[in-house]
Design a protein around this motif. Structure first.
Motif, PDB file in Angstrom:
ATOM      1  N   HIS A 193     -30.269  10.429  39.795  1.00  0.00           N
ATOM      2  CA  HIS A 193     -28.874  10.840  39.578  1.00  0.00           C
ATOM      3  C   HIS A 193     -28.660  11.270  38.118  1.00  0.00           C
ATOM      4  N   LEU A 194     -29.684  11.847  37.511  1.00  0.00           N
ATOM      5  CA  LEU A 194     -29.558  12.268  36.119  1.00  0.00           C
ATOM      6  C   LEU A 194     -28.563  13.417  36.013  1.00  0.00           C
ATOM      7  N   PRO A 195     -27.851  13.506  34.892  1.00  0.00           N
ATOM      8  CA  PRO A 195     -26.832  14.555  34.736  1.00  0.00           C
ATOM      9  C   PRO A 195     -27.404  15.950  34.920  1.00  0.00           C
ATOM     10  N   LYS A 196     -26.572  16.843  35.402  1.00  0.00           N
ATOM     11  CA  LYS A 196     -26.983  18.228  35.633  1.00  0.00           C
ATOM     12  C   LYS A 196     -27.419  18.891  34.339  1.00  0.00           C
ATOM     13  N   GLU A 197     -26.806  18.490  33.210  1.00  0.00           N
ATOM     14  CA  GLU A 197     -27.172  19.094  31.918  1.00  0.00           C
ATOM     15  C   GLU A 197     -28.647  18.871  31.582  1.00  0.00           C
ATOM     16  N   LEU A 198     -29.183  17.719  31.983  1.00  0.00           N
ATOM     17  CA  LEU A 198     -30.581  17.427  31.691  1.00  0.00           C
ATOM     18  C   LEU A 198     -31.508  18.312  32.502  1.00  0.00           C
ATOM     19  N   GLU A 199     -31.184  18.503  33.783  1.00  0.00           N
ATOM     20  CA  GLU A 199     -32.042  19.327  34.633  1.00  0.00           C
ATOM     21  C   GLU A 199     -32.033  20.780  34.181  1.00  0.00           C
ATOM     22  N   ASN A 200     -30.908  21.210  33.604  1.00  0.00           N
ATOM     23  CA  ASN A 200     -30.786  22.603  33.157  1.00  0.00           C
ATOM     24  C   ASN A 200     -31.081  22.777  31.673  1.00  0.00           C
ATOM     25  N   ALA A 201     -31.505  21.707  31.003  1.00  0.00           N
ATOM     26  CA  ALA A 201     -31.750  21.786  29.560  1.00  0.00           C
ATOM     27  C   ALA A 201     -32.853  22.801  29.258  1.00  0.00           C
ATOM     28  N   LYS A 202     -32.688  23.511  28.160  1.00  0.00           N
ATOM     29  CA  LYS A 202     -33.648  24.549  27.785  1.00  0.00           C
ATOM     30  C   LYS A 202     -34.907  23.976  27.151  1.00  0.00           C
ATOM     31  N   SER A 203     -34.822  22.755  26.638  1.00  0.00           N
ATOM     32  CA  SER A 203     -36.002  22.160  26.005  1.00  0.00           C
ATOM     33  C   SER A 203     -36.301  20.804  26.628  1.00  0.00           C
ATOM     34  N   LYS A 204     -37.508  20.327  26.404  1.00  0.00           N
ATOM     35  CA  LYS A 204     -37.937  19.042  26.931  1.00  0.00           C
ATOM     36  C   LYS A 204     -37.616  17.930  25.940  1.00  0.00           C
ATOM     37  N   PHE A 205     -37.506  16.712  26.447  1.00  0.00           N
ATOM     38  CA  PHE A 205     -37.351  15.564  25.570  1.00  0.00           C
ATOM     39  C   PHE A 205     -38.719  15.201  24.997  1.00  0.00           C
ATOM     40  N   LEU A 206     -38.826  15.185  23.678  1.00  0.00           N
ATOM     41  CA  LEU A 206     -40.104  14.979  23.004  1.00  0.00           C
ATOM     42  C   LEU A 206     -40.139  13.688  22.194  1.00  0.00           C
ATOM     43  N   SER A 221     -16.732   2.787  28.945  1.00  0.00           N
ATOM     44  CA  SER A 221     -17.350   3.731  28.022  1.00  0.00           C
ATOM     45  C   SER A 221     -18.232   4.708  28.788  1.00  0.00           C
ATOM     46  N   LYS A 222     -18.503   5.831  28.159  1.00  0.00           N
ATOM     47  CA  LYS A 222     -19.252   6.888  28.812  1.00  0.00           C
ATOM     48  C   LYS A 222     -20.704   6.464  29.018  1.00  0.00           C
ATOM     49  N   ALA A 223     -21.245   6.727  30.210  1.00  0.00           N
ATOM     50  CA  ALA A 223     -22.595   6.277  30.545  1.00  0.00           C
ATOM     51  C   ALA A 223     -23.661   7.106  29.844  1.00  0.00           C
ATOM     52  N   TYR A 224     -23.334   8.339  29.509  1.00  0.00           N
ATOM     53  CA  TYR A 224     -24.332   9.175  28.836  1.00  0.00           C
ATOM     54  C   TYR A 224     -23.641  10.188  27.924  1.00  0.00           C
ATOM     55  N   PHE A 225     -24.430  10.720  27.013  1.00  0.00           N
ATOM     56  CA  PHE A 225     -23.968  11.743  26.073  1.00  0.00           C
ATOM     57  C   PHE A 225     -25.069  12.790  25.970  1.00  0.00           C
ATOM     58  N   PHE A 226     -24.700  14.075  25.895  1.00  0.00           N
ATOM     59  CA  PHE A 226     -25.698  15.142  25.796  1.00  0.00           C
ATOM     60  C   PHE A 226     -25.132  16.312  25.005  1.00  0.00           C
ATOM     61  N   THR A 227     -25.961  16.862  24.105  1.00  0.00           N
ATOM     62  CA  THR A 227     -25.564  18.055  23.349  1.00  0.00           C
ATOM     63  C   THR A 227     -26.785  18.912  23.069  1.00  0.00           C
ATOM     64  N   TRP A 271     -34.433  12.954  22.367  1.00  0.00           N
ATOM     65  CA  TRP A 271     -34.237  14.201  21.617  1.00  0.00           C
ATOM     66  C   TRP A 271     -35.316  15.214  21.978  1.00  0.00           C
ATOM     67  N   GLY A 272     -34.925  16.478  21.912  1.00  0.00           N
ATOM     68  CA  GLY A 272     -35.842  17.584  22.144  1.00  0.00           C
ATOM     69  C   GLY A 272     -35.715  18.599  21.033  1.00  0.00           C
ATOM     70  N   TYR A 273     -36.309  19.752  21.233  1.00  0.00           N
ATOM     71  CA  TYR A 273     -36.346  20.775  20.191  1.00  0.00           C
ATOM     72  C   TYR A 273     -34.944  21.214  19.763  1.00  0.00           C
ATOM     73  N   ASN A 274     -33.998  21.226  20.712  1.00  0.00           N
ATOM     74  CA  ASN A 274     -32.639  21.651  20.352  1.00  0.00           C
ATOM     75  C   ASN A 274     -31.560  20.755  20.961  1.00  0.00           C
ATOM     76  N   CYS A 275     -31.937  19.550  21.385  1.00  0.00           N
ATOM     77  CA  CYS A 275     -30.950  18.732  22.079  1.00  0.00           C
ATOM     78  C   CYS A 275     -31.052  17.260  21.691  1.00  0.00           C
ATOM     79  N   LEU A 276     -29.986  16.534  21.984  1.00  0.00           N
ATOM     80  CA  LEU A 276     -29.906  15.092  21.765  1.00  0.00           C
ATOM     81  C   LEU A 276     -29.120  14.493  22.919  1.00  0.00           C
ATOM     82  N   VAL A 325     -19.038  11.015  18.792  1.00  0.00           N
ATOM     83  CA  VAL A 325     -18.339   9.985  19.556  1.00  0.00           C
ATOM     84  C   VAL A 325     -18.840  10.041  20.989  1.00  0.00           C
ATOM     85  N   PHE A 326     -19.250   8.911  21.507  1.00  0.00           N
ATOM     86  CA  PHE A 326     -19.782   8.892  22.869  1.00  0.00           C
ATOM     87  C   PHE A 326     -19.236   7.693  23.632  1.00  0.00           C
TER      88      PHE A 326
END
Length: 744
Positions: free
Chosen positions: A595-608, A697-703, A620-625, A743-744
């Motif tokens: 049930h991972l957020p849709k933003e993660l599945e569509n993320a342009k970079s991988k978590f490294l 509180s929010k269960a996840y945060f993504f940018t 965190w990935g090349y362009n995301c947190l 803020v998350f």
């Protein structure tokens, strides 16, 4: 701070001066075969001007599995794979020297150096039977090397007739002839077949156009067996098509404005691609013939400007599920486009700064940032004053005189001991504050001096765990005189023999290491994860992940969190309990992994990378947190989950596995290709809505508001530092630090 929300101070630091190296060579490990599925051993070898060789797996959006370290005054100018059925993959390279090097993919060390005694080697090519290498030399000869003896065996076969010009490029016509592009504007053909009476002699010479100012250089040649033609690219910007049988010019194109440095073709030999100094990639297509084969003509079908600077290398590969045109050059980034839809298809840019292998570390206790590149280590200190006074300062620069590039670094928690590892040796340094700087003193340790390492982390200020270049997992106490510098070795279980492991020796190598308290966790490229108890030296298998692991991290709950190339998040227990044992999925993972957020599945970079603070994990990935609260469940989405194999023209799209455990090339039942094997306990879980737990509180945060992230980690309580590669534009006015609050 408000109820249900927490603020986190984020340092965006851009003071790490990271400079990549040019791409100088590309080679796929397989020959294109459109009628077959993509083999599990397909890899792309990428050579750089600093001597590094990178091994990339095209599955799941391209993952960098291995970096073979270069060294001072080294470069890679040519690469060739030998892929004989039933034998391991073999990789050969040349680069500004008189030797051909065969590499040990498992250790990253040279397996054999063969001196051709013909001056500097300019070009290399593998025969159709994959048993012979042809290398073009500075003294005008072509040397044939027999590699049929197996790994580490290169034997001299013959030297072809010498002429007066450097052989800048070579190509084979089956095992029969060698075609060479020379520095005097000529293309020469040598006979190689043993049964020929004129073996080793020049039998044809083709001459390209002369430049008025200087001699023409034939930078690239390829042979098209299906139509018996030779294609050449030269320093006048011309691409020429030659009839091989008669040695005559069929067609010429003056498409490029400068030197043509590289050529490649598709599987059917009906498309040819050229690139060079003018940055453009041109596609030439063989027009359909209405009468005879001889009436077929080549036309310029299209061109694209995908690079911002010279293109130095091209490579192509096609199969049922793959359609790749790889290109690279002075821009340093790897670009993957499509062979079949080159003119209007999508393309993928893989940045040279993407940190599959880390070059930066953070010492939170002393607020230090350590970065290494080639043979230089730099250490910065970040101030802890008020926001408006927060600064950074370079306090140490260490340049090593050794030939090899640095593979990894580790720093003790108190910031006083620095370990610098290379593939062949490791050095130890003591850092002491002195007049606002760090004074460096070299420490003697005989064991480390004779041991190359690729991973290292400190347990405490005096002891550390390291992974040697030969994949030994060792612990070493730097202050224990009674131990006489002898390390303790942890016996990691050996993997069963599989065809994949035989074909790709490096997939059994260890690529991740993390330590917390009395636990250490290591993983192999093939997905095996092990837990090491540092108290009793026991080693237990935690999981087997059937996908490339991009990062792992031990949390304060004695669990290990793992991310994969598909941006899946998995969490496993590292200790026994009444309900489950070591390797069991955590309750959070059971309920939320699907049930991972849709933003993660569509993320342009991988978590490294992964780190944790309090009850949250940060990815965190090349362009995301991203951040997840492990004490609450993610919201359930009613949408259908996308298929595991997404349709993406720039990655493998058939059902071939990342690693085929049985070595078979048959299609696998998707149910059997689950992320984890059956020995992982307690996989099933009731994930109904009534069984899930949430908080205010929010269960996840993504940018995705970041760029060129090299590393992210905790710096202090509610304080994170994100190291980004500096902006290349000189006009960029952003300061080295930006300090927004998240803020998350």
């Amino acid at each position: 701070m408000t109820q249900g929300k927490a603020s986190m101070l984020v340092h965006r630091a851009r003071f790490v001066d990271f400079n990549g190296a040019n791409i100088t060579a590309l080679a796929f490990s397989e020959v294109s075969k459109l009628e077959k599925r993509t083999p599990s051993d397909l890899r792309l070898a990428l050579g750089r001007s600093n001597g590094d060789i990178e091994i990339w797996n095209p599955r799941n959006g391209w993952c960098q599995e291995l970096v073979i370290q270069g060294g001072s005054d080294r470069t890679i100018e040519g690469l060739a794979w030998s892929n004989v059925p039933g034998e391991p993959l073999r990789l050969f390279s040349i680069g500004g020297s008189t030797v051909v090097t065969e590499w040990d993919l498992k250790t990253g060390l040279p397996l054999m150096n063969y001196d051709c005694n013909g001056g500097v080697i300019w070009s290399i090519a593998l025969s159709a039977s994959q048993t012979k290498l042809a290398v073009g030399c500075d003294n005008g000869c072509v040397v044939i090397i027999d590699i049929s003896g197996g790994a580490g065996v290169m034997e001299h076969e013959t030297v072809l007739q010498r002429q007066d010009s450097r052989v800048l490029s070579v190509a084979w016509k089956e095992d029969d002839s060698v075609i060479g592009g020379c520095a005097d504007g000529r293309i020469r053909v040598w006979k190689v077949a043993k049964q020929e009476e004129i073996r080793g002699r020049i039998v044809q010479t083709m001459k390209v156009d002369k430049s008025k100012k200087e001699s023409t250089l034939v930078w690239s040649v390829i042979y098209l067996p299906k139509i018996n033609q030779v294609v050449s690219g030269d320093s006048t910007g011309s691409v020429k098509f030659w009839d091989f049988q008669y040695g005559t010019l069929s067609q010429t194109f003056k498409a490029h404005a400068a030197d043509v440095l590289c050529l490649t073709c598709d599987e059917s030999h009906e498309k040819v691609f050229s690139a060079g100094v003018d940055r453009k990639i041109y596609q030439y297509a063989l027009s359909p013939s209405t009468s005879t084969k001889k009436s077929s003509k080549w036309v310029v079908a299209s061109n694209r400007l995908l690079h911002s600077n010279d293109v130095r290398a091209l490579a192509s590969y096609q199969s049922k599920g793959a359609d790749f045109l790889a290109s690279g050059g002075v821009e340093k980034n790897l670009i993957i486009s499509s062979v079949s839809s080159f003119s209007d298809g999508s393309y993928k840019k893989v940045s040279y700064a993407t940190p599959f292998h880390k070059r930066v570390l953070i010492n939170a206790e002393q607020r230090l940032c350590v970065a290494w590149q080639q043979s230089t280590v730099k250490v910065w200190i970040v101030g802890a004053g008020p926001e408006e006074e927060r600064t950074y300062k370079l306090v140490c620069k260490l340049t090593l005189k050794d030939e090899q590039n640095i593979s990894t670094c580790a720093m003790s928690p108190d910031g006083q001991v620095l370990v610098v590892g290379r593939p062949n040796t490791t050095k130890l340094f003591h850092l002491q504050p002195f007049n606002g700087k760090l004074k460096v003193t070299k420490l003697d340790n005989e064991f480390l001096l004779k041991t190359g390492i690729k991973q290292a982390k400190f347990i405490d200020n005096s002891s550390l765990v390291l992974v040697s270049a030969k994949d030994e997992v060792l612990s070493l106490n730097l202050e224990d005189d009674e131990a006489d510098e002898e390390p303790t070795e942890f016996v990691v279980p050996e993997l069963p023999e599989t065809k994949s492991a035989m074909k790709l020796p490096h997939i059994t190598a260890i690529n991740h290491l993390d330590i917390r308290g009395s636990f250490a966790v290591v993983s192999r490229i093939c997905g095996e994860v092990y837990m090491i108890d540092l108290k009793d030296n026991s080693v237990v298998t935690v999981a087997r992940i059937m996908n490339f692991i991009t990062a792992l991290h031990i949390t304060n709950k004695c669990t290990v969190v793992i991310t994969t190339a598909e941006n899946r998040i998995l969490e496993f227990s590292l200790k026994e309990s009444e309900e489950s044992g070591i390797g069991a999925m955590s309750d959070w993972c059971k309920k939320n992994k699907d049930h991972l957020p849709k933003e993660l599945e569509n993320a342009k970079s991988k978590f490294l990378g992964i780190f944790s603070s309090e009850e949250r994990i940060w990815l965190w990935g090349y362009n995301c947190l991203a951040s997840f609260d492990l004490t609450q469940d993610l919201p359930v989405s009613n949408r259908k989950r996308p298929k595991k194999h997404k349709i993406d023209g720039n990655t493998v799209t058939d059902k071939s596995n990342y690693i085929d455990a049985n070595g078979e090339e048959e299609e696998d039942d998707e149910e059997e290709a689950e992320d984890t094997q059956s020995f992982m306990r307690d996989r099933s879980a009731d994930t109904t809505e009534g069984n899930r737990f949430t908080k205010d509180s929010k269960a996840y945060f993504f940018t995705e508001n970041y760029k060129s992230v090299l590393l992210a980690n905790v710096f202090a309580e509610k304080e994170i530092v994100i190291m980004e590669a500096p902006f290349t534009s000189k006009k960029a006015s952003l300061a080295a630090f930006d300090l927004p609050k998240l803020v998350f």
